[in-house]
Scaffold this motif. Structure first.
Motif, mmCIF file in Angstrom:
data_model
loop_
_atom_site.group_PDB
_atom_site.id
_atom_site.type_symbol
_atom_site.label_atom_id
_atom_site.label_comp_id
_atom_site.label_asym_id
_atom_site.label_seq_id
_atom_site.Cartn_x
_atom_site.Cartn_y
_atom_site.Cartn_z
ATOM 1 N N TYR A 54 48.283 -44.286 40.173
ATOM 2 C CA TYR A 54 47.933 -43.684 38.682
ATOM 3 C C TYR A 54 49.332 -43.536 37.719
ATOM 4 O O TYR A 54 49.472 -43.922 36.732
ATOM 5 C CB TYR A 54 47.301 -42.410 38.848
ATOM 6 C CG TYR A 54 45.750 -42.815 39.121
ATOM 7 C CD1 TYR A 54 45.160 -43.611 38.186
ATOM 8 C CD2 TYR A 54 45.056 -42.164 39.935
ATOM 9 C CE1 TYR A 54 43.666 -43.978 38.352
ATOM 10 C CE2 TYR A 54 43.726 -42.524 40.176
ATOM 11 C CZ TYR A 54 43.256 -43.565 39.375
ATOM 12 O OH TYR A 54 41.903 -43.882 39.790
ATOM 13 N N THR A 55 50.257 -42.626 38.347
ATOM 14 C CA THR A 55 51.392 -42.065 37.694
ATOM 15 C C THR A 55 52.117 -43.320 37.345
ATOM 16 O O THR A 55 53.015 -43.316 36.394
ATOM 17 C CB THR A 55 52.330 -41.151 38.415
ATOM 18 O OG1 THR A 55 52.448 -41.436 39.837
ATOM 19 C CG2 THR A 55 51.721 -39.814 38.647
ATOM 20 N N ASN A 240 46.760 -43.704 33.133
ATOM 21 C CA ASN A 240 47.091 -45.044 33.080
ATOM 22 C C ASN A 240 46.006 -45.795 33.679
ATOM 23 O O ASN A 240 46.487 -46.784 34.052
ATOM 24 C CB ASN A 240 48.527 -45.230 34.091
ATOM 25 C CG ASN A 240 49.559 -44.698 33.159
ATOM 26 O OD1 ASN A 240 49.625 -44.381 31.925
ATOM 27 N ND2 ASN A 240 50.770 -44.755 33.847
HETATM 28 C C1 NAG Z 1 51.722 -43.729 33.131
HETATM 29 O O1 NAG Z 1 52.615 -44.799 33.502
HETATM 30 C C2 NAG Z 1 54.001 -44.620 32.870
HETATM 31 C C3 NAG Z 1 54.834 -45.776 33.404
HETATM 32 O O2 NAG Z 1 54.245 -47.099 33.066
HETATM 33 C C4 NAG Z 1 54.735 -43.279 33.377
HETATM 34 O O3 NAG Z 1 55.843 -43.008 32.824
HETATM 35 C C5 NAG Z 1 53.808 -42.122 32.958
HETATM 36 O O4 NAG Z 1 54.136 -40.934 33.448
HETATM 37 C C6 NAG Z 1 52.174 -42.335 33.495
HETATM 38 N N1 NAG Z 1 51.455 -41.408 32.961
HETATM 39 C C7 NAG Z 1 50.466 -40.661 33.652
HETATM 40 C C8 NAG Z 1 49.735 -39.868 32.832
HETATM 41 O O5 NAG Z 1 50.228 -40.858 34.798
#
Ligand code: NAG
Ligand code: NAG
Ligand code: NAG
Length: 528
Positions: A54-55, A240
């Motif tokens: 997810y992150t 994401n």
């Molecule tokens: C979503 O992905 C981006 C990289 O593509 C990252 O920088 C970001 O922290 C992520 N956000 C979450 C809420 O997971």
């Protein structure tokens, strides 16, 4: 014994596989919960893995939804009935090309309205409704059914990132927004951007209860385009992960109602229509037979004889048409004059008898459980027809009428004397509103039987019931026969009948001169 042994082996093998899958799932769940409370332990933990996905945005990366949809649609076509089209003879070539051109335009229109494939990606952090949310043009609907997955809700505080939620209208037929009450809740606790555009986004900081509130019917969609029936694609991105929600914009048509009258009588609910040509002796008997059993029943007659004679009878409306205007135009004219909820059609050489039971026909059309639009009765001395039509698709050249098939389950539930089907002899009672929408293709001037039934496919549910009968007698004279014979020979080479339904080939009927036998059946239509 050998056979028994084999099937036993198969069953136990199947069970073994099922057990293995369950064990695997249990294992994953246990691992997940083991890893979940502490942070950053062994990186092979599935919980850690999901969090990382997810992150880092792995979940949405590299997935091209357009491609997936096209691919899936192609897979779905495997079961579709296919056919080949013959090369048309020279005389047919120009009209055949125009047909294919018009057919392609029609397909494009149809595709605009087709059911979208709402692809649901695995491991969604939230629940959502993929399709079925409906709104009228220029009105607003809450995006219902959104809620966090409980596992994700527990995991969220560990993420240590701001929670952002994005809602975009991809087809741009409307705009997402938040409800007023949510705005009041939000105030300094969140940052909203893209208001009044098709791309709305909110940063909820780390406030999970606020996230729960926004998901609970506080995301609204306002349609701001005039559409009768279209779909917008709302893309929701959280953590994401991206989900597509199809919102249907539908201007609901108002009903087409007919007053059934105070008396609940067949006379007030039903009109008889027919088309006649050069057969006044037959028409005379036709009207008398109807009024013998149903006095005062309204009869509408469309007549394209050369020297029209008056039909002096009560409750008969006689419409004179230009000479040889045609069978289908005559039906359209008569149908356009009907004022009752139901309409009966039969040929002018069919006659009511003591076994003609309009009440029995009415009962089925009025039964909401039967859901029947057209009920056909029996015509004495004429063979009974049954079955459905197999309609094949050639890909680029249009459709083929591949002839009849009789499925096993075609009995009408609750009426053992009735069977469903798509072509019967023309003596029927129908819902006027349904029949008006189908109409009759006025370019066809002959009394074309199969063409008229092909027109009902997908537009009306028809059944044959044996409990209402009319008789049939061939009335003819030299003038009638002369034109009838002429129209028969035209029918076999009339491209209009093919044009209307974008059909390139009509089983057995259209053996074009100069066309040698070809393989109508395409091999691709086998799922078994
Ligand atoms: C979503 O992905 C981006 C990289 O593509 C990252 O920088 C970001 O922290 C992520 N956000 C979450 C809420 O997971
Ligand atoms: C989350 O937002 C709500 C509503 O604005 C507020 O009452 C609450 O205190 C916030 N919670 C946290 C943990 O900030
Ligand atoms: C038929 O119509 C006549 C008038 O045209 C009326 O006197 C008679 O009562 C009607 N009969 C029925 C059965 O409705």
């Amino acid at each position: 014994m050998v056979l028994f042994g084999r099937s036993f082996f198969r069953i136990s093998y199947f069970k073994l596989r099922a057990v293995l899958v369950i064990v695997l799932i249990l294992h994953l769940v246990v691992q997940f919960w083991k890893c979940f409370p502490q942070q950053g332990v062994a990186s092979s933990c599935p919980g850690q893995l999901i969090r990382t996905m997810y992150t880092r945005g792995v979940m949405s990366a590299g997935i091209n939804n357009e491609n997936i949809e096209g691919n899936l649609r192609e897979q779905m076509q495997i079961g579709r009935l296919r056919c080949n089209c013959p090369e048309p003879p020279d005389w047919l070539r120009p009209v055949n090309a125009r047909r294919i051109n018009e057919g392609n335009k029609w397909e494009l229109e149809k595709n605009k309205r087709r059911e979208p494939l709402s692809v649901c990606n695995a491991m969604s952090p939230f629940n959502y409704i993929g399709g079925g949310i409906t709104v009228e043009p220029y009105q607003t609907v809450p995006i219902i059914g959104l809620s966090l997955h409980p596992v994700i809700e527990r995991m969220l505080p560990q993420l240590n990132t701001d929670i952002t939620l994005k809602i975009s209208s991809l087809n741009k037929l409307g705009k997402p927004r938040f409800s007023k009450s949510f705005h009041e809740m939000c105030l300094s606790n969140c940052l909203i951007s893209g208001q009044g555009t098709t791309q709305l986004s909110i940063n909820l900081k780390r406030n999970i209860s606020l996230l729960n509130s926004v998901l609970k019917n506080n995301i609204l969609y306002s349609s701001d385009n005039y559409e009768l029936d279209a779909r917008d694609k709302l893309q929701i991105t959280l953590l994401n992960f991206t989900a597509d929600i199809y919102v249907r914009i539908r201007r609901e048509p108002l009903p087409d109602l007919y007053d059934p009258g105070e008396r609940n009588s067949v006379i007030d609910k039903v009109t008889v229509i027919t088309k006649t040509f050069e057969r006044y002796d037959s028409v005379d008997e036709f009207v008398s037979s109807i009024h013998m059993f149903y006095p005062n029943l309204t009869i509408i007659i469309a007549d394209d004889s050369e020297f029209p004679q008056p039909i002096k009878k009560d409750h008969v409306k006689h419409f004179i048409m230009p000479f040889r205007e045609g069978s289908f135009p005559g039906r359209n004219l008569a149908l356009s004059q009907v004022k009752t909820k139901y309409v009966i059609f039969l040929d002018d050489d069919m006659f009511f008898t003591s076994r003609t039971n309009l009440e029995a026909m009415l009962e089925k059309l009025e039964d909401p459980k039967a859901d029947m639009d057209i009920v056909c009765g029996r015509v004495k001395h004429l063979s009974e027809l049954k079955g459905f039509r197999r309609i094949g698709y050639s890909g680029t050249q249009g459709y083929c009428n591949l002839g009849p098939f009789v499925p096993q389950n075609h009995q009408v539930y609750g009426y053992p004397q009735c069977t469903w089907g798509e072509m019967f002899i023309f003596f029927f009672m129908a819902k006027t509103a349904v029949l008006r929408k189908i109409g009759a293709y006025p370019q066809i001037v002959q009394a074309a039987h199969e063409e008229a039934w092909i027109d009902t496919i997908g537009k009306a549910k028809s059944a044959f019931c044996s409990d209402s009968v009319v008789s049939h007698k061939h009335y003819s004279n030299s003038k009638y026969l002369e034109f009838r014979r002429e129209s028969h020979s035209v029918l076999y080479r009339d491209p209009l009948a093919l044009f209307e339904n974008n059909i390139c080939y009509w089983w057995r009927r259209y053996k074009f001169p100069g066309i040698h036998s070809f393989n109508l059946y395409s091999r691709q239509n086998n799922l078994e």
